[in-house]
Design a protein around this motif. Structure first.
Motif, short mmCIF file in Angstrom:
data_model
loop_
_atom_site.label_atom_id
_atom_site.label_comp_id
_atom_site.label_asym_id
_atom_site.label_seq_id
_atom_site.Cartn_x
_atom_site.Cartn_y
_atom_site.Cartn_z
N ASP A 30 -33.71 63.30 -48.32
CA ASP A 30 -33.72 61.80 -47.16
C ASP A 30 -32.97 60.58 -47.93
N SER A 326 -33.70 71.46 -46.56
CA SER A 326 -32.40 70.98 -46.66
C SER A 326 -31.25 71.81 -46.66
N HIS A 330 -24.67 65.81 -47.28
CA HIS A 330 -24.12 65.93 -46.18
C HIS A 330 -23.04 66.46 -45.54
N GLN A 333 -23.50 69.99 -44.45
CA GLN A 333 -23.94 69.91 -43.01
C GLN A 333 -23.26 69.83 -42.21
N LYS A 334 -22.65 69.02 -41.93
CA LYS A 334 -21.24 69.00 -41.72
C LYS A 334 -20.42 70.05 -42.06
N ALA A 355 -28.04 69.53 -36.30
CA ALA A 355 -28.34 68.17 -36.64
C ALA A 355 -29.84 67.68 -36.10
N PRO A 356 -31.07 67.84 -36.73
CA PRO A 356 -32.68 67.24 -36.44
C PRO A 356 -32.16 65.84 -35.86
N ASN A 357 -33.14 65.45 -34.77
CA ASN A 357 -33.49 63.12 -34.91
C ASN A 357 -34.56 63.45 -35.36
N GLY A 358 -34.36 61.94 -35.20
CA GLY A 358 -35.77 61.72 -35.98
C GLY A 358 -35.48 60.88 -37.33
N ALA A 361 -33.24 62.72 -39.82
CA ALA A 361 -31.92 62.87 -39.28
C ALA A 361 -31.21 61.71 -40.70
N LYS A 362 -31.50 61.32 -42.23
CA LYS A 362 -31.45 61.14 -43.00
C LYS A 362 -31.13 62.21 -43.86
N THR A 367 -30.37 73.18 -38.63
CA THR A 367 -31.77 74.13 -37.53
C THR A 367 -30.21 75.89 -37.77
#
Length: 483
Positions: A30, A326, A330, A333-334, A355-358, A361-362, A367
């Protein structure tokens, strides 16, 4: 989850030592700030090495097996006392699931107690080469050990080197990962609470770069380096250690194939391999990353795996409903998102992750991805991807299955799924990997050695052989004379 944790400082000679300007430690799920930590320096690394050398040379630690056993039992007890706090901190700072964090801690406690027992059974041997002539082969501590710890399992991957190093009688300087400094600091507070552990036997220097690591690798006073991490970094350590001829214990990268034959129990294989490929969001060197499937069952197997991957709920590790946590940050993630796009270019995407939304997202969430590919020369097949991205490849017969399983430069782990015992034996012998699981994947425990072939490393950790890299053999010769 947000919380405030004590600042993580360097631990040298039994004292908490300030370092450079504080840096924040962030929850990858988060983005919240968990606490702060102070990086060390080359000067602090040299100070820690000097204290470790002093403790090795001036205390009775290396020749006191019962004291070493007592200290390791105390450490296990301290870890058990804080296991709930430590599990929450692993979830918060590392991003993994709560059950994965609890498993890591309980495995670490078990391993510490295992090496506490072995500390009192470091045995040599004696032989009489001629009447009255005796050769005594003594096993002695190798000296000062540097332990370089990665972020993906910061407790387990510390303890599996620290346990045998201390059991053997070595003194230690640790360089923890900059991504998980608060977790490490809590473990070091457990170390600090061990009454049987002389000050200076265990030291730790934080780092946010390469300065501390380079100092440890180059130091004339470090006798052993135990490193877990990428093959590329392992090669640099090996080159840097060459001028001082240090002993190296290296567990490096992996690209674990899972070979699924046509007679495999598909329900079992899919269940095992879904868990084995997505544990710790695929950020573990023994994760199943290549599914090698017999052509007659490829369609059925792939459909089941796709459905299993689609059903996985990605979310914060503290949420009991989450099935995959997670990534560590980040930046990774990228990196994984770019690999997913590459998989679509070089292969065929069966399930495209992202990367999921909602609400997520932070965080550094992504997935799972499943793709098929034929070219074993592709970097997607050859390189360790370190994320929830898995390839499906096919084979015609045993010979091709083995050839593909051995087609990368890695050889850390593999698995074979078949109900034919003779075939399982043949294939497990033919695959060049330090661990081969049969009809399962990812079983790790203190008693069973792990380690790699080829670019996956040198030496073994866990088990009785885990002591070897931290021990020297000394030949003492006596001519007592025949009676």
């Amino acid at each position: 989850m947000t919380a405030t944790y004590p600042e993580a400082r360097n631990y040298i000679g039994g004292e908490w030592i300030a370092g450079a300007a504080s840096s924040d430690s962030v929850n990858p799920a988060d983005g919240s700030v968990l606490g702060s930590w102070q990086p060390g320096s080359k000067a602090l690394a040299e100070q820690a090495v000097a204290r470790a050398k002093q403790a090795f040379e001036t205390t009775g630690w290396s020749s006191s097996p019962r004291q070493r056993a007592a200290a390791l039992y105390e450490l296990a007890d301290r870890l058990e006392e804080v296991k709930d706090e430590l599990a929450d901190l692993i979830v918060a700072e590392n991003g993994k699931l709560k059950r994965e964090a609890v498993g890591e801690i309980m495995g670490s406690i078990s391993e510490t107690r295992y090496y506490a027992g072995l500390a009192r059974t470091v045995l040599g041997r004696t032989l009489e080469t001629a009447p009255g002539n005796f050769s005594m082969m003594n096993r002695e501590a190798a000296g000062v050990t540097a332990i370089i710890v990665p972020w993906n399992a910061p407790v387990t991957l510390l303890v599996r080197s620290l346990g045998p190093a201390l059991a053997a009688g070595c003194t230690v300087v640790i360089k923890p990962a900059p991504q998980t400094p608060l977790i490490h600091a809590l473990v070091m507070r457990c170390v600090d609470g061990c009454a049987s552990l002389p000050k200076g036997v265990v030291n730790s220097v934080n780092e946010n770069g390469i300065e501390v690591g380079e100092a440890l690798v180059a130091s004339e006073d470090i006798d052993v380096i135990s490193f877990t991490g990428s093959s590329a970094t392992g090669k640099r350590i090996m080159a840097g250690a060459a001028p001082t001829l240090k002993r190296l214990s290296l567990e490096l990268g992996g690209k674990a194939p899972a070979v699924v034959f046509e007679d495999a129990d598909l329900d079992q294989a899919v269940r095992e391999l879904t868990a084995a490929s997505l544990m710790m969001a695929g950020q573990i060197c023994v994760a199943a990353t290549r599914f090698l499937v017999a052509k007659p069952i490829e369609a059925a197997f792939t459909a089941r795996v796709k459905a299993a991957f689609e059903a996985v709920r990605t979310g914060p590790g503290a949420d009991p409903a989450s099935q995959m946590g997670s990534l560590i940050d980040h930046a990774n993630q990228k990196r994984v998102a770019q690999l997913v796009e590459q998989a679509g270019d070089e292969g065929q995407l069966i399930l495209k992750g992202g990367a999921p939304n909602g609400p997520l997202a932070k965080g550094a969430f992504i997935t799972p991805t499943l793709f098929s590919i034929d070219d074993v020369r592709s970097p997607l097949v050859q390189e360790e991807l370190f994320g929830p991205i898995v390839s499906v490849e096919t084979f015609e017969d045993e010979q091709e299955a083995v050839a593909k399983a051995n087609a990368t430069r890695y050889g850390l782990a593999a698995s074979v799924f078949t109900q034919n015992l003779n075939r399982a034996t043949r294939i497990s012998r033919a695959i060049r990997a330090g661990t081969v699981w049969l009809n399962c994947h990812g079983r790790l425990f203190a008693e069973g050695e792990t380690g790699g072939y080829r670019h996956s490393g040198l030496g073994r950790l866990h088990g009785v052989e885990g002591l070897n890299d931290f021990l020297e053999t000394k030949h003492v010769y006596l001519e007592a004379g025949a009676v």
